[in-house]
Motif scaffolding. Structure first.
Motif, PDB file in Angstrom:
ATOM      1  N   GLU A  14      -5.781   6.003  -7.823  1.00 45.77           N
ATOM      2  CA  GLU A  14      -5.066   5.280  -8.873  1.00 45.77           C
ATOM      3  C   GLU A  14      -4.060   6.141  -9.630  1.00 45.77           C
ATOM      4  OE1 GLU A  14      -8.710   2.426 -10.191  1.00 45.77           O
ATOM      5  OE2 GLU A  14      -9.018   4.557  -9.946  1.00 45.77           O
ATOM      6  N   SER A  19     -11.375   4.914  -7.863  1.00 46.74           N
ATOM      7  CA  SER A  19     -11.219   6.254  -7.275  1.00 46.74           C
ATOM      8  C   SER A  19     -12.560   6.977  -7.222  1.00 46.74           C
ATOM      9  CB  SER A  19     -10.198   7.086  -8.071  1.00 46.74           C
ATOM     10  OG  SER A  19      -8.968   6.419  -8.134  1.00 46.74           O
ATOM     11  N   GLN A  48       3.272   0.883  -7.136  1.00 39.90           N
ATOM     12  CA  GLN A  48       2.680  -0.175  -7.960  1.00 39.90           C
ATOM     13  C   GLN A  48       2.945   0.043  -9.452  1.00 39.90           C
ATOM     14  OE1 GLN A  48      -1.387  -0.847  -6.680  1.00 39.90           O
ATOM     15  NE2 GLN A  48      -0.702  -2.142  -5.011  1.00 39.90           N
ATOM     16  N   GLY A  79       0.615   4.363  -4.969  1.00 40.06           N
ATOM     17  CA  GLY A  79       0.283   4.251  -6.389  1.00 40.06           C
ATOM     18  C   GLY A  79       1.534   4.231  -7.245  1.00 40.06           C
ATOM     19  N   CYS A 118       0.794  -1.243   0.000  1.00 45.22           N
ATOM     20  CA  CYS A 118       0.000   0.000   0.000  1.00 45.22           C
ATOM     21  C   CYS A 118       0.819   1.283   0.000  1.00 45.22           C
ATOM     22  CB  CYS A 118      -0.915   0.044   1.217  1.00 45.22           C
ATOM     23  SG  CYS A 118      -2.095  -1.300   1.338  1.00 45.22           S
ATOM     24  N   TYR A 129      -7.509  -4.121 -11.985  1.00 48.13           N
ATOM     25  CA  TYR A 129      -6.329  -3.973 -11.139  1.00 48.13           C
ATOM     26  C   TYR A 129      -5.908  -2.515 -11.187  1.00 48.13           C
ATOM     27  CZ  TYR A 129      -1.592  -4.058  -9.375  1.00 48.13           C
ATOM     28  OH  TYR A 129      -0.450  -3.759  -8.665  1.00 48.13           O
ATOM     29  N   ARG A 130      -5.677  -1.961 -10.054  1.00 50.04           N
ATOM     30  CA  ARG A 130      -5.400  -0.544  -9.820  1.00 50.04           C
ATOM     31  C   ARG A 130      -5.299   0.308 -11.094  1.00 50.04           C
ATOM     32  NH1 ARG A 130      -1.781   1.683  -4.785  1.00 50.04           N
ATOM     33  NH2 ARG A 130      -2.970   3.580  -4.482  1.00 50.04           N
ATOM     34  N   GLN A 182      -1.623   7.857  -0.738  1.00 48.05           N
ATOM     35  CA  GLN A 182      -2.174   7.208  -1.930  1.00 48.05           C
ATOM     36  C   GLN A 182      -1.227   7.372  -3.119  1.00 48.05           C
ATOM     37  OE1 GLN A 182      -5.063   5.347  -2.561  1.00 48.05           O
ATOM     38  NE2 GLN A 182      -5.147   5.226  -0.345  1.00 48.05           N
ATOM     39  N   THR A 199      -0.327   5.103  -9.888  1.00 49.40           N
ATOM     40  CA  THR A 199      -0.100   3.892 -10.676  1.00 49.40           C
ATOM     41  C   THR A 199      -0.235   4.176 -12.166  1.00 49.40           C
ATOM     42  OG1 THR A 199      -1.008   2.620  -8.866  1.00 49.40           O
ATOM     43  CG2 THR A 199      -0.833   1.500 -10.976  1.00 49.40           C
ATOM     44  N   TYR A 218     -14.010   1.437  -5.522  1.00 46.28           N
ATOM     45  CA  TYR A 218     -13.129   1.068  -6.644  1.00 46.28           C
ATOM     46  C   TYR A 218     -13.090   2.269  -7.563  1.00 46.28           C
ATOM     47  CZ  TYR A 218     -17.862   0.155  -8.264  1.00 46.28           C
ATOM     48  OH  TYR A 218     -19.200   0.280  -8.533  1.00 46.28           O
ATOM     49  N   PHE A 277      -7.022  -3.282  -4.397  1.00 49.61           N
ATOM     50  CA  PHE A 277      -6.484  -2.824  -5.686  1.00 49.61           C
ATOM     51  C   PHE A 277      -7.284  -3.384  -6.846  1.00 49.61           C
ATOM     52  CE2 PHE A 277      -3.069  -3.690  -2.587  1.00 49.61           C
ATOM     53  CZ  PHE A 277      -2.870  -2.389  -2.185  1.00 49.61           C
TER      54      PHE A 277
END
Ligand code: FES
Ligand code: FES
Lengths: 157, 800
Positions: free
Chosen positions: B752, B557, B694, B691, A135, B376-377, B687, B755, B555, B263
């Motif tokens: 998100e 955002s 990831q 993000g 996270c 997925y994200r 966040q 990411t 989910y 995610f």
């Protein structure tokens, strides 16, 4: 079955375990110490990290019988009247989101700071390499460990 | 879940500092840092039977026999079921997004019928007294398979003669669709330069740290069930489970307790959830299951996995004329909840922040013998952003322009908003200039370019690359009518109820379902400002269909962007009602009252005032309310958003690439995001950090790999490379604030952004470092091996 006796979070706990029983399962399923989570089955994630005789171990890679006679501290035993400085720093620095890695991350950080009270960012990242967080991107975890280190050095003066 | 939020910024009696915008420390953290958590696996359920799932080790095979007798004979095993045993209880797993009229939607049963189509497919379920026995019993279920040739490559799956997964459908093509905007061929004809690339947006495994878990309990003797699940979507799950199993929705309570990340991977109705419910019903006993990580890698849906054929056309001066995108999207073996719709979530975003005359999008969905893909994200938007930000860099190289300069020339200028893009969306606001200026300064762009030049000239073994990504994305899913037009079967609204209790404390019931985002804290901050009460007086209730009956969950955002609007409106309704009561009691005209910091005052008569808490008590006693007014003080709102929101930002990455070993290292990362009004800066930064991590992971480390037989080679954390603290630097994050005009709080969404933005920034940086060697793309992840091979191929004279 094997009889074991372990001091867990300051209390002597005894039990009968199978030779194959992992420490994490004994803590969670037999002692009800569900604060220590399980994140993998390959000893990679570190979510299950606890302190055994003061050093951090992945409790999924220790057999319960191996813990016989030792002292184990889990996230639920870390606060001593008040929160451990690392716990405080994690909240202060927003070093957790879902919090699933947090028990392991905090106990690993406690061990790290025991070994090295004034770590650099690089040393912190090295020290926590065995603990995965999905996270936070680790940014605030590093900051929290730095903050806790400062607080603990201050308190030790 | 019930929580109060602490450490308010509001002080009764003094002029309050607004809670919105303040870095309030999260109340969620108290139980998380002390281990007092209720993960689904921690829910105590005495007498529960443990499910064990017999999973296929083969990617494609006919099931010729299942012998459960040895497992059934084991002490502690209660029963074992196959598809045949379950009969009607072998419910189908739904897909709610049939993206085209002629989409192929194969049956997806909880337990495989006749055939398995992916490693991890479930052929039988064991119920045992304890977890260990269930695991042992799985080994004693003997399944005979007649292996069939497997197909994992999308293009091979579409070719004649390919093994067909769903034989009754006669094809591996799930759907094909086209979305032409403007005349691409004309735009291309009017261009001087055309650049095309094939990008592979590789398959990723979400790996939320908490594996999935489900526990289901029949309630006493009545036909009622409580189901706990590590889910992002308790409300959606209840509807789908009720539809699938026939359990009436009003007799099914779904609870998402503490959920350890999702995610997108916990946005689903999974077969294990269905099985837990039908088996609890069948046996009249509680049933539970917790995924092992090895199961998680094959049984929880994957993300991405698209082949992106991208072509951009521009004039010599760098004016982009048109963009063409042809996707091939891997569905995996079955369709899960929104598997076919993921590419559509990106469909509107391939044009990014740029103006152009034409855009042509097409997509073909393909079945292969692999784990299903799904959200997925970022879900579709990272893929879109990767394609556009990569191809714009390639165009810049082709034209010999600085990548920032080319972007400047083509992006929507801040004075041009609101702007209708070529794909038909209207971006309400944005200021790409401001975010980019700030990012360039923080990054020291010019200095790094100079260093890059020096390293190039000196033939340094370690080359420096600068990766640029100026992204936008679409948040706040979604206006319900838009979803309907896209054939999605549900709406995109969000619900909130706010109650001021008799003694003045506040309950805020939300339909969003946090799993790490800190909604409890942020939502309290919003309610605090609307009602003028301290942040710590607000308790947020969520994630339980019995306590928060309406919701569309979390989910895309959407939670702040949509849920925040419902909070605001519900709070306003409370204030409107309270004002009428206050006016009645003070014998004043409601129009003469002002509401400041939680108190109603008669304008010009400071002596006359009352607080919202006092009004709540009056509403409770109901002794003296205006005629006809209903007692109690609460407000409920269900908000359907007017439009999406469009966060944007400029992300810059300095990549060092060792030209001998191929190792690409992220040296520094700067981002300036514009997510509109920020409720809690601490949470927003968190966040963004997570993000970015990831997105960097996709660029440098992660990738699900199958062998030709459909075996997942990256099926454990030991084989799938998740970044550790050592693999990432600290990030420099900053913001510009251009409030959204379509969202009343001015917020846009942030879950998100990092990411979506970071993957192309990293790869653009790696390619930029290696461009002097003739490299113009690097396959993801840009591992040392991939980079080294690319470099060798380029040096040998061919593109990789
Ligand atoms: S549970 Fe992952 S290391 Fe122990
Ligand atoms: S906070 Fe979620 S895994 Fe670390």
């Amino acid at each position: 079955m094997h009889r074991i006796s372990v001091t867990v979070n300051g209390t002597t706990r005894e039990g009968e375990v199978e030779a194959r029983t992992l420490l994490v399962h004994w803590l969670r399923d037999s002692l009800g110490l569900a604060g220590t989570p399980i994140g993998c089955d390959t000893s990679n994630c570190g979510a299950c990290t606890v302190l055994m005789d003061g050093r951090s171990v992945k409790s999924c890679s220790v057999l319960a019988v191996q813990a016989d006679g030792s002292e184990v501290t889990t996230i639920q035993g870390l606060a001593n009247g008040e929160w451990h400085p690392v716990q405080k720093a994690f909240k202060e620095c927003h070093a957790l989101q879902c919090g699933y890695c947090t028990p392991g991350m905090i106990t690993a950080a406690v061990d790290l700071l025991g070994e090295n009270p004034d770590p650099t960012e690089e040393e912190i990242r090295h020290g926590l390499e065995g603990n995965l967080c999905r996270c936070t991107g680790y940014h605030n975890i590093v900051k929290a460990v730095e903050l806790a280190a400062g607080e603990m050095r201050e308190a030790a003066k | 879940m019930t929580e109060t939020t602490e450490a308010g910024t509001a002080q009764a009696g003094t002029a309050r500092t607004p809670a919105i915008g303040s870095p309030v420390r999260r109340k969620e953290d108290d139980r998380l840092v002390t281990g007092q958590t209720t993960w689904t696996d921690n829910v105590a359920l005495p007498g529960a039977l443990h499910m064990g799932l017999v999973r296929s080790p083969i990617a494609h095979a006919r099931i010729t026999g299942i012998d459960t007798s040895a497992a059934k004979a084991m002490p502690g095993v209660v029963d074992v079921f196959t598809a045949a045993d379950l009969g009607d209880d072998n419910v189908k797993i739904p897909c709610v997004w049939p993206v085209t009229d002629d989409i192929v939607m194969p049956d997806f049963h909880s337990l495989a019928v006749d055939k398995v189509r992916q490693v991890g497919d479930v052929v039988a379920v064991v119920l045992a007294q304890d977890k260990v026995t269930a695991e042992d019993a799985i080994e004693n279920v003997v399944v005979d398979y007649d292996p069939l040739p497997a197909v994992v490559d999308m293009e091979a799956a579409l070719a004649d003669g390919s093994p067909i997964l769903h034989e009754d459908k006669g094809t591996n093509q799930c759907y094909t669709m086209n979305f032409p905007c403007g005349d691409y061929e004309a735009a291309k004809a009017a261009s001087d330069v055309v650049v095309s690339r094939r990008f592979i947006n590789q398959r990723l495994i979400p790996v939320a740290m908490e594996p999935r878990a489900v526990a289901c309990s029949p309630m006493g003797t009545s036909e009622e069930y409580t189901l706990w699940s590590a889910t992002q979507v308790p409300h959606v799950l209840r509807v789908l489970l009720a539809l699938s199993t026939g359990v009436p929705e009003n007799q099914l309570r779904v609870i998402a307790p503490d959920v350890g990340g999702g995610f997108g991977s916990k946005l689903q109705m999974y077969r294990e959830e269905a099985l837990a419910l039908v088996l609890a019903r069948r046996l009249g006993r509680p049933v539970r299951w917790t995924e092992t990580r090895s199961e998680n890698m094959v049984a929880t849906h994957h993300g991405r996995d698209q082949i992106q054929d991208v072509e951009i056309a521009a004039t010599r001066d760098g004016t982009i004329k048109g963009l063409k995108v042809a996707l091939t999207a891997n569905m995996g073996a079955y369709l899960q909840i929104i598997t076919p719709g993921i590419p559509l979530l990106g469909m509107f975003m391939y044009n990014g922040i740029y103006k152009m005359d034409a855009y042509d999008f097409s997509c073909t969905g393909v079945f292969t013998n692999t784990t299903p893909t799904d959200a997925y994200r970022g879900a579709g938007r990272p893929e879109a952003t990767y394609a556009i930000e990569r191809i714009v860099d390639e165009l810049a190289a082709e034209l010999g322009m600085d990548p920032i300069e080319l972007r400047r020339k083509n992006w929507i200028a801040h004075e041009e908003f609101p702007y209708q893009t070529i794909s038909g969306l209207t971006y309400d606001t944005g200021n790409y200039e401001a975010a980019t200026e700030k990012a360039l300064e923080l990054f020291k762009y010019d200095e790094l370019r100079a260093e890059q030049q020096r390293r190039r000239e000196s033939n340094d073994l370690v080359q420096l690359g600068i990766g640029v990504s100026t992204f936008t994305e679409m948040c706040g899913l979604a206006p319900s009518r838009t979803l309907g037009a896209l054939k999605y079967v549900a709406g995109g609204w969000e619900n909130c109820t706010i109650r001021v209790l008799p003694l003045g404390k506040v309950e805020l019931v939300t339909g969003t379902s946090p799993h790490g985002q800190g909604h409890v804290t942020s939502w309290s901050q919003i309610a605090s400002d609307v009602l003028g009460v301290p942040v710590e007086d607000v308790e947020v209730i969520h994630g339980d269909t019995a306590r928060s009956p309406y919701g569309m969950d979390t989910y895309g955002s959407r939670s702040l962007a949509v849920g925040g609007q419902a909070i605001l409106r519900a709070g306003q309704k409370v204030v409107e009602k309270a004002k009428l009561i206050a006016a009645h009691q003070m014998e004043a005209n409601p129009d003469d009252l002002e509401f400041v910091d939680g108190a109603f005052r008669v304008k010009g008569d400071p002596e006359k005032s009352t607080t919202i808490q006092a009004v709540a008590f009056e509403a409770f006693t109901a002794h003296n309310l205006p005629d006809g007014m209903e007692p109690t003080l609460s407000g409920e709102s269900t908000v359907d958003p007017a439009d999406f929101s469009f966060p944007h930002g400029t992300h810059l990455a300095a990549m060092e690439v060792d030209t001998e070993t191929g190792k690409a290292t992220l040296r520094s990362y700067v981002c300036v995001d514009d997510v509109g009004v920020v409720v809690n800066p601490l949470i927003v930064e968190g966040q963004v950090h997570g993000g970015i991590a990831q997105g960097v992971a996709q660029a440098l480390y992660e990738g699900a790999v199958y062998d030709a037989d459909g075996n997942l080679l990256t099926a454990s954390m030991a084989d799938y490379l998740l970044p550790t603290a050592l693999d990432l630097p600290s990030f420099v994050t900053d913001r510009t604030v251009t409030p959204s005009t379509t969202h009343p709080l001015g917020t846009k969404g942030v879950g998100e952004a990092g990411t979506i933005a970071s993957t192309p920034a990293i790869i653009n940086g790696v390619v930029d470092a290696l461009r002097p060697y003739g490299v113009n793309d690097v396959p993801m992840p840009a591992s040392p091996e991939h980079v080294w091979r690319t470099l060798q191929a380029a040096k040998a004279g061919g593109a990789a």
